[in-house]
Design an enzyme around this catalytic site. Structure first.
Site, PDB file in Angstrom:
ATOM      1  N   ASP A   1      34.079 -49.492 -10.079  1.00 43.72           N
ATOM      2  CA  ASP A   1      33.655 -50.387  -9.011  1.00 43.72           C
ATOM      3  C   ASP A   1      34.365 -49.934  -7.732  1.00 43.72           C
ATOM      4  O   ASP A   1      35.255 -49.075  -7.782  1.00 43.72           O
ATOM      5  CB  ASP A   1      34.049 -51.820  -9.381  1.00 43.72           C
TER       6      ASP A   1
ATOM      7  N   ASP B   1      34.903 -52.337  -4.424  1.00 46.38           N
ATOM      8  CA  ASP B   1      35.623 -53.383  -3.691  1.00 46.38           C
ATOM      9  C   ASP B   1      36.694 -54.056  -4.534  1.00 46.38           C
ATOM     10  O   ASP B   1      36.413 -54.569  -5.613  1.00 46.38           O
ATOM     11  CB  ASP B   1      34.633 -54.438  -3.191  1.00 46.38           C
TER      12      ASP B   1
END
Length: 234
Positions: free
Chosen positions: A19, A21
């Site tokens: 991922d 963020d």
């Protein structure tokens, strides 16, 4: 003689999916600042009850959830527009999360396949990564939230399955290891049959981390050898 501490046994993996963020880049606090400012204007509090629901979601889904959860007197489109305008002014300042650079360079050194799967859409992604283009060029591929094959955002499975099949050769999803910070992302990975290492924000409720294969306080704490990968060396 003290008994040996048992080492957790996880399935060996080959491709790794990250991922963005709150895991690679420290953007979550920037999002929080923007949404707090907007919500405060309407006498509403953007707290962890709502934040935990939107982490990992696409931008419009995030706006819809916030509007509905806090009963804001604006439309999801209005919230999206204002928040995006404010975010575009600050997202370029995002720095790396602890341990992210070291882990990615370690994987690259050992020629291991790894990719990025983020709900960020193209323009937002470009802003976030504008100071780190060389670093993100290390990834085998990158799947964004506005990719035509990503119909459903997290916790839907689309983004991780799309990301997995773009490795060459495409692996069985169960052979992938996902790194996430959000409950929605963890749920998506688990639904795909993938193992998932979660690095949650310190303010996230421990109850929302229980589905993860492994929970760490930082990527600094990741031990690749637990998943059959080359260990860090001093």
């Amino acid at each position: 003689m003290a008994a040996a501490v048992p080492v957790p046994q996880f399935r060996p993996v080959t491709p790794l999916i990250f991922d963005l963020d709150g895991l690679i880049l420290n953007t979550e606090d920037l999002y929080t600042d923007v949404f707090e400012e907007i919500c405060n204007r309407y006498g509403k509090k953007y707290n962890w009850d709502v934040k935990s629901l939107v982490m990992g979601k696409k931008a419009l889904e995030t706006a819809q959830t916030i509007v509905e959860f806090l009963n804001l007197p604006i439309s999801k489109e209005e919230l999206l527009k204002e928040s995006q305008e404010k975010l575009q002014m600050v997202l370029h300042t995002a720095g790396f999360m602890p341990g992210a650079e070291e882990l990615i360079h370690h994987l690259k050194k050992h020629r291991l396949p790894f990719a990025l799967a983020t709900s960020s859409e193209t323009v937002t992604f470009q802003t976030k990564t504008s100071r780190h283009t060389g670093f993100f060029g290390l990834f085998h591929h990158i799947v964004l939230g506005d990719d035509p094959e990503v119909k459903n955002g997290k916790p839907g499975m689309d983004i991780f399955l799309t990301c997995a099949k773009r490795f060459s050769p495409p692996p069985d999803p169960k052979d992938c290891l996902v790194f996430e910070d959000s409950p929605n992302g963890v749920e998506a990975a688990i639904h795909c049959g993938m193992q998932v290492v979660m690095v949650p924000h310190e303010n996230l409720s421990a109850d929302l981390t229980r589905k993860a294969t492994l929970v760490l306080s930082s990527l600094h704490d990741f031990k690749p050898e637990l998943f059959g990968l080359p260990a860090f060396t001093e």
